[in-house]
Design an enzyme around this catalytic site. Structure first.
Site, PDB file in Angstrom:
ATOM      1  N   CYS A   3       0.866  -1.186   0.000  1.00 46.02           N
ATOM      2  CA  CYS A   3       0.000   0.000   0.000  1.00 46.02           C
ATOM      3  C   CYS A   3       0.897   1.229   0.000  1.00 46.02           C
ATOM      4  CB  CYS A   3      -0.989  -0.026   1.161  1.00 46.02           C
ATOM      5  SG  CYS A   3      -0.244   0.011   2.799  1.00 46.02           S
ATOM      6  N   ARG A   9      -3.451  -0.537   5.426  1.00 46.13           N
ATOM      7  CA  ARG A   9      -4.028  -1.644   4.651  1.00 46.13           C
ATOM      8  C   ARG A   9      -3.102  -2.857   4.541  1.00 46.13           C
ATOM      9  NH1 ARG A   9      -5.268   2.192  -0.333  1.00 46.13           N
ATOM     10  NH2 ARG A   9      -3.341   3.064   0.537  1.00 46.13           N
ATOM     11  N   ASP A 119      -8.608   3.735   1.204  1.00 47.66           N
ATOM     12  CA  ASP A 119      -7.573   4.071   2.179  1.00 47.66           C
ATOM     13  C   ASP A 119      -8.245   4.594   3.450  1.00 47.66           C
ATOM     14  OD1 ASP A 119      -5.398   4.866   3.580  1.00 47.66           O
ATOM     15  OD2 ASP A 119      -4.480   5.996   1.946  1.00 47.66           O
TER      16      ASP A 119
HETATM   17  P1  4NP Z   1      -1.865   2.865   3.985  1.00 47.37           P
HETATM   18  O1  4NP Z   1      -2.505   4.258   4.457  1.00 47.37           O
HETATM   19  O2  4NP Z   1      -1.290   3.115   2.599  1.00 47.37           O
HETATM   20  O3  4NP Z   1      -3.016   1.934   3.945  1.00 47.37           O
HETATM   21  O4  4NP Z   1      -0.800   2.506   4.998  1.00 47.37           O
HETATM   22  C1  4NP Z   1      -1.775   5.451   4.450  1.00 47.37           C
HETATM   23  C2  4NP Z   1      -1.014   5.785   5.545  1.00 47.37           C
HETATM   24  C3  4NP Z   1      -0.305   6.963   5.538  1.00 47.37           C
HETATM   25  C4  4NP Z   1      -0.349   7.804   4.449  1.00 47.37           C
HETATM   26  C5  4NP Z   1      -1.102   7.453   3.332  1.00 47.37           C
HETATM   27  C6  4NP Z   1      -1.814   6.276   3.338  1.00 47.37           C
HETATM   28  N1  4NP Z   1       0.373   9.008   4.456  1.00 47.37           N
HETATM   29  O5  4NP Z   1       0.300   9.751   3.452  1.00 47.37           O
HETATM   30  O6  4NP Z   1       1.083   9.305   5.428  1.00 47.37           O
END
Ligand code: 4NP
Length: 153
Positions: A3, A9, A119
């Site tokens: 991810c 995720r 997300d």
């Molecule tokens: P993930 O969610 O991709 O599911 O881990 C996110 C966590 C942090 C960020 C973006 C998506 N961020 O931009 O910090």
């Protein structure tokens, strides 16, 4: 399992698929990573940890790492949680990019639909429960599909 941040995720996908594979007696190596480096070294988001735990899966020992092109050498299958993640995987992997190894994760649940796991990062706890359910169903589909497949080396 890839991810963006490797904190919401993909840690759930890693934890659930590891758990299911173990239950099924499968000797699979399951890992996760993120395409951005913002959270490297961090444990999964507290709400991902919470929903996993409520479902009997402990992901608290995982630590975020960045996806690297060498992951194409190490793994037989690479799942992108979303289409923007798929674009980033291509960009990071460059000459090592192998489309035969990559798919959008949800294509294992809804083949050919090219859907993305939402997300939950910008939302509240119900979003994490929704994402858990989607990832859980997809992991079941992956186990059913690949449990008896031998990968040629
Ligand atoms: P993930 O969610 O991709 O599911 O881990 C996110 C966590 C942090 C960020 C973006 C998506 N961020 O931009 O910090």
């Amino acid at each position: 399992m890839v991810c963006l941040g490797n904190i919401c995720r993909s840690p759930l996908a890693e934890g659930i698929l590891k758990h299911r594979a173990k239950e099924a007696g499968l000797d699979w190596v399951v890992d996760s990573a993120g395409t951005n480096g913002y959270h490297v070294g961090e444990a999964p988001h507290r709400l991902s940890q919470k929903v996993a735990k409520l479902n009997g899966i402990d992901i608290c020992d995982q630590r975020a790492r960045r996806f690297v092109k060498e992951d194409f050498d190490r793994y037989d299958k690479i799942y992108a949680m979303a289409d923007d993640v798929l674009d980033e995987i291509k960009w990071i992997a460059k000459e090592k990019y192998n489309p035969a190894k990559v798919d959008l994760f949800l294509n294992e649940l809804h083949p050919g639909k090219n859907k993305s796991v939402p997300d939950p990062w910008y939302g509240t706890e119900p979003g994490y429960h929704e994402v858990y359910k989607l990832i859980d169903e997809t992991c079941d589909a992956i186990i059913s599909k690949y449990a008896n497949v031998q990968i040629e080396k």
